[in-house]
Design a protein around this motif. Sequence first.
Motif, short mmCIF file in Angstrom:
data_model
loop_
_atom_site.label_atom_id
_atom_site.label_comp_id
_atom_site.label_asym_id
_atom_site.label_seq_id
_atom_site.Cartn_x
_atom_site.Cartn_y
_atom_site.Cartn_z
N THR A 192 0.83 -1.09 0.01
CA THR A 192 0.12 0.03 0.19
C THR A 192 0.72 1.11 -0.03
OG1 THR A 192 -0.16 0.13 2.44
CG2 THR A 192 -1.89 -1.05 1.22
N LEU A 193 2.26 1.33 0.51
CA LEU A 193 2.83 2.34 0.51
C LEU A 193 3.11 2.99 -0.77
CD1 LEU A 193 4.29 4.32 2.73
CD2 LEU A 193 6.40 3.17 2.21
N GLY A 194 2.66 4.25 -1.05
CA GLY A 194 2.80 4.71 -2.56
C GLY A 194 1.33 4.86 -3.10
N ALA A 195 0.62 3.71 -2.79
CA ALA A 195 -0.63 3.69 -3.38
C ALA A 195 -1.90 4.13 -2.79
CB ALA A 195 -1.01 1.98 -3.86
N PHE A 196 -1.90 3.83 -1.41
CA PHE A 196 -2.94 4.24 -0.33
C PHE A 196 -2.45 4.87 0.89
CE2 PHE A 196 -4.59 0.92 -3.13
CZ PHE A 196 -6.07 1.41 -3.40
N PRO A 197 -3.15 5.82 1.31
CA PRO A 197 -2.69 6.51 2.64
C PRO A 197 -2.46 5.41 3.69
CG PRO A 197 -4.60 7.64 1.71
CD PRO A 197 -4.46 6.59 0.74
N THR A 198 -1.28 5.32 4.19
CA THR A 198 -0.78 4.40 4.97
C THR A 198 -0.25 4.98 6.20
OG1 THR A 198 -0.43 2.77 3.02
CG2 THR A 198 0.16 2.03 5.49
N THR A 199 -1.08 5.28 7.27
CA THR A 199 -0.57 6.04 8.29
C THR A 199 -0.57 5.23 9.44
OG1 THR A 199 -2.82 6.48 9.03
CG2 THR A 199 -1.81 8.33 7.58
N VAL A 200 0.28 5.67 10.61
CA VAL A 200 0.86 4.87 11.60
C VAL A 200 0.18 5.28 13.12
CG1 VAL A 200 2.93 4.27 10.47
CG2 VAL A 200 2.93 6.21 11.66
N GLU A 201 -0.62 5.98 13.05
CA GLU A 201 -1.03 6.51 14.27
C GLU A 201 -1.49 5.30 15.27
OE1 GLU A 201 -5.03 9.24 16.35
OE2 GLU A 201 -4.89 8.77 14.03
N HIS A 202 -2.17 4.25 14.70
CA HIS A 202 -2.46 3.10 15.52
C HIS A 202 -1.58 1.79 15.31
CE1 HIS A 202 -5.70 5.52 16.95
NE2 HIS A 202 -6.28 5.70 15.66
N VAL A 203 -0.08 2.17 14.82
CA VAL A 203 0.60 1.00 14.24
C VAL A 203 1.79 1.37 15.35
CG1 VAL A 203 2.07 0.24 12.54
CG2 VAL A 203 -0.18 0.80 12.05
N ASP A 204 2.47 0.16 15.75
CA ASP A 204 3.71 0.21 16.47
C ASP A 204 4.98 -0.09 15.53
OD1 ASP A 204 2.53 0.33 19.16
OD2 ASP A 204 1.76 -1.71 18.68
N PHE A 205 4.83 -0.85 14.53
CA PHE A 205 6.04 -1.09 13.93
C PHE A 205 5.45 -1.23 12.28
CE2 PHE A 205 6.46 -3.71 17.69
CZ PHE A 205 7.69 -2.95 18.37
N LEU A 206 6.04 -0.63 11.31
CA LEU A 206 5.84 -0.91 10.07
C LEU A 206 7.07 -0.96 9.03
CD1 LEU A 206 3.43 1.39 8.01
CD2 LEU A 206 5.70 1.18 6.98
N ALA A 207 7.00 -1.79 7.95
CA ALA A 207 8.03 -1.96 7.23
C ALA A 207 7.56 -2.14 5.78
CB ALA A 207 8.97 -3.34 7.50
N ALA A 208 8.55 -1.42 4.91
CA ALA A 208 7.98 -1.35 3.64
C ALA A 208 9.18 -0.98 2.58
CB ALA A 208 6.80 -0.46 3.23
N ASP A 209 9.71 -1.87 1.70
CA ASP A 209 10.48 -1.63 0.72
C ASP A 209 9.86 -0.83 -0.51
OD1 ASP A 209 13.13 -1.66 -0.61
OD2 ASP A 209 13.09 -3.70 -0.66
N ALA A 210 10.76 -0.37 -1.42
CA ALA A 210 10.13 0.84 -2.25
C ALA A 210 9.83 0.31 -3.65
CB ALA A 210 11.56 1.93 -2.45
N HIS A 211 10.03 -1.04 -3.80
CA HIS A 211 10.07 -1.38 -5.21
C HIS A 211 8.94 -1.99 -5.70
CE1 HIS A 211 10.74 -5.22 -2.88
NE2 HIS A 211 10.18 -5.66 -3.94
N LYS A 212 7.74 -1.61 -5.17
CA LYS A 212 6.65 -1.90 -5.57
C LYS A 212 5.70 -0.43 -5.86
CE LYS A 212 6.08 -6.52 -3.18
NZ LYS A 212 6.56 -7.35 -4.39
N TRP A 213 4.68 -0.35 -5.27
CA TRP A 213 4.00 0.86 -5.66
C TRP A 213 4.63 2.05 -5.44
CZ3 TRP A 213 -0.32 -0.46 -7.70
CH2 TRP A 213 -1.18 -1.67 -7.67
N LEU A 214 5.54 2.25 -4.61
CA LEU A 214 6.34 3.41 -4.32
C LEU A 214 7.03 3.85 -5.41
CD1 LEU A 214 6.68 5.65 -2.32
CD2 LEU A 214 8.56 4.27 -1.11
N LEU A 215 7.20 3.07 -6.33
CA LEU A 215 8.14 3.08 -7.68
C LEU A 215 9.52 3.33 -7.40
CD1 LEU A 215 5.64 5.15 -9.70
CD2 LEU A 215 5.78 2.89 -9.64
N GLY A 216 10.09 2.57 -6.52
CA GLY A 216 11.70 3.21 -5.96
C GLY A 216 12.43 1.86 -6.35
N PRO A 217 13.62 1.82 -5.85
CA PRO A 217 14.60 0.78 -6.36
C PRO A 217 14.24 -0.29 -5.27
CG PRO A 217 15.82 2.53 -5.22
CD PRO A 217 14.54 2.97 -5.76
N CYS A 218 15.11 -1.46 -5.66
CA CYS A 218 14.92 -2.59 -4.71
C CYS A 218 15.88 -2.54 -3.66
CB CYS A 218 15.42 -4.03 -5.37
SG CYS A 218 14.25 -4.47 -6.70
#
Length: 382
Positions: A192-218
């Motif tokens: 979802t990162l880069g495709a849908f709002p993914t906020t962390v107000e109610h999250v403790d840990f979050l991980a996401a690489d850039a090479h999918k919807w964020l359109l970044g490198p691996c």
Amino acid sequence: MNLAEILSNEELRRREFPVAREKIFLGHAAVCALPRRVADAIIVCATRSVLDDQEEFMLSRLTDARQLGARLLQCQPEEIALVGPTSLALSFVAAGLKFRRGDNVLIYHDDYPSNVYPWMSLAERNVEVRLLNTRGLGVIRPRDVAGQIDENTRLVALASCHFISGFRLEHAEIGKMLRERSILFCLDAIQTLGAFPTTVEHVDFLAADAHKWLLGPCGAGLFYVRRELQEKLNPPVYGWHNVRSPNFVAQEKIEFRHDARKFEAGTQNLLGLTGLIAAMEIALEIGVENIAAELLRKRAWLVPELQKRGYTVLHADAKPENAGGIISLLQPGKDMAALHKKLLDASILTNLRTDRAGKHYLRLSPHFYNTDAELKRLLELL
């Protein structure tokens, strides 16, 4: 550059997203093709690195990366670590938390392996690993989670969107419920990162690489650790960067940095982070809310057209809050692998995925820059 300009100006679209010159690229849920700006940023960094210390150009930009990541996730820059693969960041959480005998964690076994194996490994530490029961592939509702936790549940680890079914989690509602029960919540947000709002107000840990919807490198990603938990999560890696080393002199005791940089052990993937910065700038320039609206608009007309052609679409009737950018389809008696190859031969890139029961799905994951004309061409061949 805005969304309307990209979709109405073919010259601009092909310049900014060069893959559109060669093919119809519908594989963003796997590994994206890089936008021109991202590739150019990496080239500039590499070129300057030929002439000087590689770090010199990038030192100030690491602060930019944390600030951009914080804008995307709506948190503080001090809560952002620049940790590459999603698998690595999730493993940091699994390995770094302290568990007591009798604790349990709740996971979804049919999730992507990166968000399964780190938690399965906890069984070796006498942690009970519970597998979430669901009504369908990837269908995880807040009440499903609430019904399968108890007073011994220490952590729940889920993905923000299922990698095959495209069912998107109501992660804020789940996270709020878990926090009220003092249960930690770890989110794999790569779909979802880069495709849908993914906020962390109610999250403790979050991980996401850039090479999918964020359109970044691996291998260049974000790792969020809530400020209040940073002292309680110690990384299983040690180096000159995350352990206090004044003047690069090793000290008598190990003392980690007092922010999310404690999870960055050593020298960074500078080329990758350069691309990550450019990718985040594009997402923020277009606006993640605008991107999400465009993905849902595409889905709203594409799914019925697929159904008219006799295809079964996973979770075709998903509510807007559960609909993701992924559209997976199958047709009884049809060879989906052959269909995938037929599309590839016509310069349309999709992905094949298989569930635990052995069913094969053709997975479509168009992004905001894909045009309706491209999708209509896909339908012609289907």
